[in-house]
Structures are given as structure tokens and as C-alpha cells.
Write an enzyme that holds these catalytic residues in place. Structure first.
Site, PDB file in Angstrom:
ATOM      1  NE  ARG A  41      -3.608  -2.488   0.013  1.00 16.42           N
ATOM      2  CZ  ARG A  41      -3.289  -3.632  -0.615  1.00 16.42           C
ATOM      3  NH1 ARG A  41      -2.166  -3.710  -1.320  1.00 16.42           N
ATOM      4  NH2 ARG A  41      -4.079  -4.676  -0.554  1.00 16.42           N
TER       5      ARG A  41
ATOM      6  CB  SER B 173      -9.481  -2.935   3.222  1.00 14.76           C
ATOM      7  OG  SER B 173      -9.867  -4.122   2.561  1.00 14.76           O
TER       8      SER B 173
ATOM      9  CD  GLU C  23      -5.938  -0.460   2.354  1.00 11.11           C
ATOM     10  OE1 GLU C  23      -6.544  -0.541   1.279  1.00 11.11           O
ATOM     11  OE2 GLU C  23      -5.562  -1.429   3.033  1.00 11.11           O
TER      12      GLU C  23
END
Length: 299
Positions: free
Chosen positions: A174, A224, A294
Site C-alpha cells: 500500500r 478495507s 488504509e
């Protein structure tokens, strides 16, 4: 902002003042941005960046807003949205696809399938733009952008064209070099492989089915909510702490998948942030594992 608006009019570039950011995020949350612009080319982006620098105007660049939570008070900045205005897709050679940053990932996946190219199936159903996917090295079901991405074109902080490729992209979980360099991704080059179209379609259909079965796609969310802690799954930890279904205002930990915080209809940014803090604090207290969001929060 007047100089940016003048430039929009000169370039025949679409724009909107005091635009609700709830219209531009998959969370459907966020106050107004002072100005939203929709560039159509690298050249336009370059001019906007240079003008913003001269006028000391903050520019925030977004794609489909699928990993974004905007403050309830809005954004006192110029928001540059890379969408279908910059949504070109083309074959560079038999196994290489070029996509503009505004292209939706799902369109890129379908283009790859139409041309019998494999490697992008994992991204089918991820609701982001290709630029955003490169920025955060998006991934799912065992695949991620670093498996196929080998070059990004960009406009740098001074408004000049440039690119990064291969190891320069610094792709990790990420994360990419673009988190730190302030450049605006404008295009991606994806290296895929020739495959069997029936097998590609079967894989895409399978992954889409799994998403629909396990994820709360019927509610606005940013996907998410937390990054995957090393050795654990965030959703499982949250569920083990009996937080599934937990609500703060209009925000809720999904009863379908505890890894998702959803907007049940009228959630505010503060609702989401408070609920995320409850989840992270509880998991740390009970499991000793630190959860990291995230979702990117912007104000």
C-alpha cells in the site's frame, strides 16, 4: 482561485465552485471544496500546477475517491479530479497496456480481457482509478499493482513532465514513491502476458463473485479500512473483539465483513474517525496489535 478559474475558461476545462466532495468519494462523505477542476491532458495539469505555485494555491489530486475520507468542513483548496476526462487506454505492444490515470481499474481489466491479456484479474472489482491504484500499490486476492506496473508518467511539483520506472517506483505494501515525492501520476504502463480469454474471464468472474459474497458492496465505504497487520487480518481481529456491527452515528463496522467501516446513510467524517479509533484502541488493548488506517483523510 480566480487565476485557476481564468485558466479553466481559457482551456475550456470543466470546473465547479463550492462542490460537495460527498459526490466524489465512494464513502459519500465530505464537505465542499472551494474549487474542483477536471483536466483533460498532461499539458493542462502542468499549467494548473505552475499557476497554483505562482498563486500559492494548494492542489489536491484525486481519482475515483475510493480510498478517501474528506473532512466534514470541506477542503479549502483546488481539487484536481482525474476521471474519464483522462481515461485513455491503448496497446503499446502485444503485451503492454497504457492507461491514463483517470481510467477506472475495472475498465482496464476489461480492456486486458478483450485483448487476451492476463495479469490484471486481481484488480477486477476494485473501485478505484488506475492512478490511485498505482499511488497506493492497490492489491487483492494475492495480486497487486507492483506485479504488472513498470512505469508511471507524472507531472512534478514544478509542473514539469517526468516518469519513474521499475525499482524507482518503490512499490511496497500500500505504498509507492508517489506518497513522498509530491508528483501527480498521469499515466501507467502495465506489462501483462498473453492468456486464454476463457480462463481470464473465469478468474475475473470468480473474484467478482467473492467480492459480492463477502464485502458490503451495497453500502458506501472506502474499501478495507485498515492495512493488514503483519501476521494478522484486520477484519478478523476486529471481529474477535466483538466489534462487528459497532456503530457511531451513521458509521458502522460492517456486519458482513468487519474489515469494512460503512456509511449507513448519514455518516459524517467524525463518525468514521471515532469508530476507527474505537476499533484500533480496542484491538491494541485486547490483542496487542496496532491497526493502521488504509483510508487517506483529507481536509
Amino acid at each position: 482561485m480566480n487565476k485557476i478559474i481564468e485558466l479553466c475558461n481559457k482551456l475550456h476545462c470543466s470546473y465547479a465552485e463550492n462542490e460537495p466532495m460527498s459526490k466524489h468519494t465512494t464513502f459519500k462523505i465530505g464537505g465542499n471544496a472551494r474549487l474542483v477542476i477536471y483536466p483533460e491532458s498532461e499539458e493542462q495539469i502542468s499549467l494548473f500546477v505552475k499557476t497554483a505555485n505562482e498563486e500559492n494555491i494548494r492542489i489536491i489530486t484525486i481519482g475515483n475517491g475510493s480510498n478517501l475520507l474528506v473532512d466534514d468542513d470541506g477542503i479549502d483548496a483546488c481539487v484536481m479530479i482525474l476521471d474519464d476526462h483522462m481515461g485513455k487506454i491503448s496497446l503499446v505492444d502485444d503485451e503492454t497496456v497504457f492507461v491514463s490515470a483517470g481510467t477506472l481499474l475495472i475498465k482496464a481489466c476489461r480492456f486486458a480481457y478483450d485483448n487476451g491479456l492476463s495479469g490484471l484479474e486481481f484488480a477486477y472489482g476494485i473501485p478505484g482509478s488506475c492512478g490511485g491504484a498505482a499511488f497506493m500499490n492497490a492489491g487483492a486476492y494475492g495480486g497487486e499493482m507492483k506485479d504488472v506496473l513498470y512505469r508511471c508518467d507524472h507531472i512534478d511539483k514544478d509542473g514539469n513532465k517526468g516518469y519513474l520506472e521499475k525499482e524507482q517506483l518503490n512499490l511496497s505494501y500500500r505504498h509507492s514513491a508517489y506518497y513522498d515525492n509530491g508528483c501527480i501520476i498521469t499515466g501507467l504502463y502495465l506489462k501483462l502476458k498473453k492468456g486464454n480469454k476463457a480462463e481470464i474471464k473465469e478468474k475475473m468472474d470468480e473474484l467478482m463473485s467473492r467480492r459480492r459474497e463477502k464485502q458490503p458492496l451495497e453500502y458506501p465505504s472506502a474499501g478495507s479500512t485498515f492495512k493488514r497487520p503483519k501476521g494478522y487480518f484486520a477484519g478478523a481481529l476486529i471481529q474477535e473483539c466483538n466489534l462487528k456491527g459497532k456503530r457511531v452515528g451513521g458509521a458502522q463496522v460492517s456486519e458482513k465483513h468487519a474489515g469494512f467501516v460503512i456509511n449507513t446513510g448519514n455518516a459524517s467524517c467524525n463518525d468514521v474517525l471515532e469508530l476507527c479509533k474505537i476499533c484500533s484502541d480496542t484491538v491494541y488493548k485486547e490483542k496487542g496489535v496496532m491497526l493502521e488506517m488504509e483510508i487517506r483523510v483529507t481536509k
